[in-house]
Design a protein around this motif. Structure first.
Motif, PDB file in Angstrom:
ATOM      1  N   ALA A   1     -26.416  11.855  10.701  1.00 33.07           N
ATOM      2  CA  ALA A   1     -25.821  11.087   9.574  1.00 33.07           C
ATOM      3  C   ALA A   1     -24.407  10.874   9.762  1.00 33.07           C
ATOM      4  CB  ALA A   1     -26.344  11.600   8.199  1.00 33.07           C
ATOM      5  N   SER A   2     -23.998  12.224  10.201  1.00 31.68           N
ATOM      6  CA  SER A   2     -22.430  12.074  10.587  1.00 31.68           C
ATOM      7  C   SER A   2     -21.929  11.155  11.374  1.00 31.68           C
ATOM      8  CB  SER A   2     -21.826  13.599  10.812  1.00 31.68           C
ATOM      9  OG  SER A   2     -22.409  13.841  12.128  1.00 31.68           O
TER      10      SER A   2
ATOM     11  N   MET B   1     -19.041  20.933  10.293  1.00 33.59           N
ATOM     12  CA  MET B   1     -20.797  20.368   9.690  1.00 33.59           C
ATOM     13  C   MET B   1     -21.337  20.903  11.200  1.00 33.59           C
ATOM     14  SD  MET B   1     -22.863  17.840  10.742  1.00 33.59           S
ATOM     15  CE  MET B   1     -21.698  16.674  11.550  1.00 33.59           C
TER      16      MET B   1
ATOM     17  N   ALA C   1     -25.036  21.598   5.636  1.00 37.28           N
ATOM     18  CA  ALA C   1     -24.685  20.562   6.726  1.00 37.28           C
ATOM     19  C   ALA C   1     -24.993  19.342   6.333  1.00 37.28           C
ATOM     20  CB  ALA C   1     -25.338  21.004   7.907  1.00 37.28           C
ATOM     21  N   ILE C   2     -26.006  18.743   5.373  1.00 36.33           N
ATOM     22  CA  ILE C   2     -26.268  17.486   5.075  1.00 36.33           C
ATOM     23  C   ILE C   2     -25.347  16.941   4.265  1.00 36.33           C
ATOM     24  CG2 ILE C   2     -28.095  17.731   3.486  1.00 36.33           C
ATOM     25  CD1 ILE C   2     -29.490  15.602   5.367  1.00 36.33           C
ATOM     26  N   SER C   3     -25.006  17.907   3.303  1.00 38.57           N
ATOM     27  CA  SER C   3     -24.072  17.299   2.212  1.00 38.57           C
ATOM     28  C   SER C   3     -22.764  17.183   2.792  1.00 38.57           C
ATOM     29  CB  SER C   3     -23.911  18.381   0.977  1.00 38.57           C
ATOM     30  OG  SER C   3     -23.774  19.583   1.641  1.00 38.57           O
ATOM     31  N   SER C   4     -22.463  17.859   3.912  1.00 38.75           N
ATOM     32  CA  SER C   4     -20.965  17.840   4.526  1.00 38.75           C
ATOM     33  C   SER C   4     -20.828  16.461   5.222  1.00 38.75           C
ATOM     34  CB  SER C   4     -20.421  18.936   5.300  1.00 38.75           C
ATOM     35  OG  SER C   4     -21.419  19.136   6.337  1.00 38.75           O
ATOM     36  N   ALA C   5     -22.097  16.166   6.026  1.00 35.92           N
ATOM     37  CA  ALA C   5     -22.256  15.023   6.787  1.00 35.92           C
ATOM     38  C   ALA C   5     -22.193  13.813   5.816  1.00 35.92           C
ATOM     39  CB  ALA C   5     -23.708  14.994   7.575  1.00 35.92           C
ATOM     40  N   LEU C   6     -23.001  13.615   4.720  1.00 33.41           N
ATOM     41  CA  LEU C   6     -22.770  12.663   3.606  1.00 33.41           C
ATOM     42  C   LEU C   6     -21.479  12.402   3.134  1.00 33.41           C
ATOM     43  CD1 LEU C   6     -26.319  12.967   1.742  1.00 33.41           C
ATOM     44  CD2 LEU C   6     -25.462  11.491   3.558  1.00 33.41           C
TER      45      LEU C   6
ATOM     46  N   LEU D   1     -33.385  18.747   8.761  1.00 32.18           N
ATOM     47  CA  LEU D   1     -32.491  18.550   7.957  1.00 32.18           C
ATOM     48  C   LEU D   1     -31.095  18.582   8.741  1.00 32.18           C
ATOM     49  CD1 LEU D   1     -32.801  19.984   4.525  1.00 32.18           C
ATOM     50  CD2 LEU D   1     -32.420  17.596   4.977  1.00 32.18           C
TER      51      LEU D   1
ATOM     52  N   ALA E   1     -24.686  23.004  11.325  1.00 31.54           N
ATOM     53  CA  ALA E   1     -26.009  22.402  11.752  1.00 31.54           C
ATOM     54  C   ALA E   1     -26.671  23.163  12.945  1.00 31.54           C
ATOM     55  CB  ALA E   1     -25.803  21.101  11.912  1.00 31.54           C
TER      56      ALA E   1
ATOM     57  N   SER F   1     -28.741  15.822   9.572  1.00 28.70           N
ATOM     58  CA  SER F   1     -27.288  15.864   9.080  1.00 28.70           C
ATOM     59  C   SER F   1     -26.211  15.387  10.484  1.00 28.70           C
ATOM     60  CB  SER F   1     -26.895  17.247   8.562  1.00 28.70           C
ATOM     61  OG  SER F   1     -26.918  18.225   9.672  1.00 28.70           O
TER      62      SER F   1
END
Lengths: 189, 304
Positions: free
Chosen positions: B155-156, B173, B293-298, B148, B177, B152
């Protein structure tokens, strides 16, 4: 000796990995062996590592007077240690069966069953003496580096056969000492 | 030219010629820092090298059949994949040709762990099987967080290219991570407090109990190469962008060494956790870093 053999000799001397086995010891020598690995004596300076598996070990450290029950076990574990290997008998018990001599539960001393390379006498021996014994065994392993394994017959001549057991409690006789099948090197504490 | 540079990366830098001495060096740092923390002097500098050479000169017990063949194959596979993972790290600036991507790097990082699981089961030792089962449980726990965190980052940046990931702009982020990855590394490298698969006081040496001689030497080497690959991954993520090659190399080495030191000191200062505590730690406590991390990346992706 070519370069690879010299490197192998040197590496074997600098990297002895131990497997510790109790063949009916009172636990005194076992505590001293562990003490020699603790920060006060720090045997890791010589590359010594206590391994959990006999497959990884180079040196088999055996304590205790070899009880009847443990004979098959020590033979099995000796077989599991991969060559080239050395055996260090720690304490007076594996050398002469010490105060347990003539006990009907014993089948010792150790060199009736295994070729012992180094005896570390004492009841129990000091950690310094154990470290010296391990270093001597590592030296024997290095000498075997140039030769083709198996080399069980290659043994270092005994320095002084009369002093196989120097503990005061022991009343071992000369016959017991001369019953050794293979000569071995002495380490004085 | 492209083939030459790709080969040079795989074989010279940051590949095998660089990685193997550094694997031994990191193994030494690990042991030495434990010794220093315990007030000892510890092993000499060349100790892992001596261990490796000595193990090469030992015999192996005779093993027949498929099982014997597998027991020779697993350590070699682990060494080659860990070496390949180090070779893929984007330390030097891109020069075209085959570079691989993040998915390949992650797969190569994961194969040594799979090899250890398979090795324990093919050795048919009861301790090996327990160790392999522990490694499998541990792998399922930490990999969720680890993947994850990496996803992330990818994804960012909208890409799986390693080159783009090597020059990340500093952001909250990225810090989240990297923290999540750092928390996963002790489990990936089997060191305290997550040294469950090779818990020597409980199950001897775990999956590698039955391995001896050159096979054991290969396991030691693959462990060292995993150190280089895992710490190198963190180092490439946090290293600032340098155009000069020697400066990039220096930053990579220094940052890797810093991460090794951090992990070794943590290992020396902590005791081993139980398996259920470990699983709970990763699923309950650490997952929050990865989710953040992944929510901030999204979020960054939707804003851009």
């Amino acid at each position: 000796m070519n370069l690879w053999n010299r490197l192998m000799c040197f590496s074997r001397r600098r990297s002895p990995w131990l497997f510790h086995m109790n063949s009916g010891s009172c636990n005194g020598c076992d505590i001293e062996l562990i003490a020699s690995l603790t920060p006060r004596y720090d045997a890791e300076q010589l590359g010594v590592r206590l391994e959990g598996s006999p497959r990884h070990a180079d040196i088999l450290c055996i304590t205790g007077p070899v009880t009847r029950n443990s004979v098959q076990a020590i033979k099995t574990v000796y077989g599991q240690v991969c060559g080239p290997k050395a055996v260090v008998a720690i304490g007076s018990c594996p050398a002469t069966t010490n105060v347990f001599i003539d006990s009907r539960t014993l089948d010792g001393p150790l060199n009736r069953h295994l070729p012992v390379d180094v005896f570390v006498p004492g009841c129990p021996p000091r950690p310094d003496a154990i470290i010296q014994g391990i270093a001597a065994a590592a030296g024997i392993l290095a000498e075997r580096a140039a030769k083709r394994w198996p080399a069980e017959s290659v043994m270092v001549p005994m320095a002084d056969p009369e002093s196989a057991c120097d503990c005061t409690k022991c009343d071992c006789t000369k016959e017991d000492k001369s019953s050794a099948d293979t000569p071995a090197r002495e380490v004085q504490p | 030219m492209n083939l030459t540079t790709a080969l040079a990366r795989l074989l010279i830098f940051p590949g095998l010629l660089f990685a193997v001495p550094f694997a031994w060096f990191f193994l030494w740092v690990e042991r030495k820092s434990v010794a220093l923390m315990q007030g000892r002097i510890g092993p000499p500098f060349m100790q892992p090298f001596f261990d490796f050479i000595k193990l090469l000169g030992k015999t192996t017990p005779p093993r027949r059949g498929v099982s014997g063949l597998l027991m020779k194959t697993w350590p070699l596979l682990a060494v080659s994949t860990a070496g390949g993972a180090v070779g893929l790290l984007p330390v030097l600036p891109s020069s075209g040709g085959f570079e691989g991507d993040l998915i390949l790097l992650l797969a190569l990082l994961e194969v040594p762990s799979m090899c250890i699981i398979a090795a324990g089961f093919s050795s048919r030792s009861i301790f090996g099987e327990i160790g392999s089962a522990r490694e499998a449980v541990l792998s399922v726990s930490y990999n969720v967080v680890f993947l994850l965190a990496i996803v992330s980052i990818a994804a960012s940046q909208h890409t799986f290219r390693l080159e783009a990931l090597a020059h990340l702009p500093a952001s909250p982020m990225l810090i989240l991570a990297v923290v999540a990855i750092l928390v996963c590394l002790p489990a990936k490298l089997h060191i305290n407090p997550f040294s469950l698969p090779n818990a020597e006081q409980e199950i001897y040496s775990g999956p590698i109990t039955e391995y001896a001689g050159p096979e054991l030497a290969m396991w030691e080497l693959s462990h060292g190469l995993e150190w280089v690959a895992a710490t190198g991954l963190v180092a490439t993520l946090i290293a600032p962008h340098f155009t000069a090659v020697w400066l990039a190399v220096l930053a990579f080495v220094v940052l890797s060494f810093g991460v090794v030191l951090l992990l070794s000191v943590t290992a020396a200062a902590t005791a081993r956790l139980q398996i259920d505590t470990t699983v709970r730690f990763y699923w309950q406590c650490t997952l929050i870093f990865a989710v953040l991390a992944i929510s901030s990346a999204l979020f960054m992706r939707f804003r851009s």
